[in-house]
Design a protein around this motif. Structure first.
Motif, PDB file in Angstrom:
ATOM      1  N   GLN A 209      -6.381   1.459   0.070  1.00  0.00           N
ATOM      2  CA  GLN A 209      -5.079   1.988  -0.317  1.00  0.00           C
ATOM      3  C   GLN A 209      -3.943   1.138   0.228  1.00  0.00           C
ATOM      4  O   GLN A 209      -2.934   0.926  -0.440  1.00  0.00           O
ATOM      5  CB  GLN A 209      -4.915   3.437   0.145  1.00  0.00           C
ATOM      6  CG  GLN A 209      -5.809   4.412  -0.556  1.00  0.00           C
ATOM      7  CD  GLN A 209      -7.161   4.596   0.144  1.00  0.00           C
ATOM      8  OE1 GLN A 209      -7.581   3.759   0.944  1.00  0.00           O
ATOM      9  NE2 GLN A 209      -7.832   5.688  -0.150  1.00  0.00           N
TER      10      GLN A 209
ATOM     11  N   CYS B  39       1.587  -3.997  -4.755  1.00  0.00           N
ATOM     12  CA  CYS B  39       2.468  -3.404  -5.764  1.00  0.00           C
ATOM     13  C   CYS B  39       3.929  -3.594  -5.344  1.00  0.00           C
ATOM     14  O   CYS B  39       4.385  -3.000  -4.358  1.00  0.00           O
ATOM     15  CB  CYS B  39       2.143  -1.927  -5.941  1.00  0.00           C
ATOM     16  SG  CYS B  39       3.153  -1.105  -7.173  1.00  0.00           S
TER      17      CYS B  39
ATOM     18  N   GLN C 112      -3.538  -1.805  -1.953  1.00  0.00           N
ATOM     19  CA  GLN C 112      -2.853  -1.459  -3.196  1.00  0.00           C
ATOM     20  C   GLN C 112      -1.348  -1.357  -2.991  1.00  0.00           C
ATOM     21  O   GLN C 112      -0.568  -1.792  -3.839  1.00  0.00           O
ATOM     22  CB  GLN C 112      -3.398  -0.137  -3.746  1.00  0.00           C
ATOM     23  CG  GLN C 112      -4.809  -0.230  -4.264  1.00  0.00           C
ATOM     24  CD  GLN C 112      -5.381   1.136  -4.622  1.00  0.00           C
ATOM     25  OE1 GLN C 112      -4.819   2.170  -4.277  1.00  0.00           O
ATOM     26  NE2 GLN C 112      -6.514   1.122  -5.318  1.00  0.00           N
TER      27      GLN C 112
END
Length: 119
Positions: free
Chosen positions: A59, A66, A62
């Motif tokens: 996570q 982003c 990610q």
């Protein structure tokens, strides 16, 4: 539910302890509120990132990959730093108890202005 209550109580106790420690460091050692806030925020960020890396590696990757999430995280960090810096400045100008009351009243004022604007 019990874990939430314990976490809320622990947070309140640690907030009070932090304010008292900041008052001692500001008055007895003459450090600046910005320096105290920088050190405290940097240590907290390092611990949080290390724990997040160990527990939520995927996570965290990610979020880092982003761009919109990175921007949101950066803006959140700046806002949080400024909030903590103004609290430390309030402690330096008065004391930990008064600064805590002022910071708590800020929420009431924001809600009042928001309600008046939306009415």
């Amino acid at each position: 539910m019990a874990a939430g209550v314990v976490a809320a109580l622990a947070g309140a106790l640690l907030w009070g302890f932090s304010g008292a420690c900041a008052q001692v460091v500001l008055s007895d050692y003459g450090l600046s509120p910005l320096f105290i806030t920088f050190v405290r925020s940097s240590l907290a960020a390092a611990i949080l990132l290390a724990l997040s890396f160990l527990r939520y590696r995927q996570q965290l990757g990610q979020i880092i990959s982003c761009k919109p999430l990175r921007l949101r995280l950066l803006l959140f960090g700046v806002g949080l730093f400024l909030s903590q810096a103004t609290f430390a400045a309030s402690v330096a100008s008065s004391n930990a108890g008064t600064a805590t009351v002022l910071q708590s009243l800020a929420t009431v004022f924001v809600m009042g202005v928001t309600c008046a604007a939306r009415r």
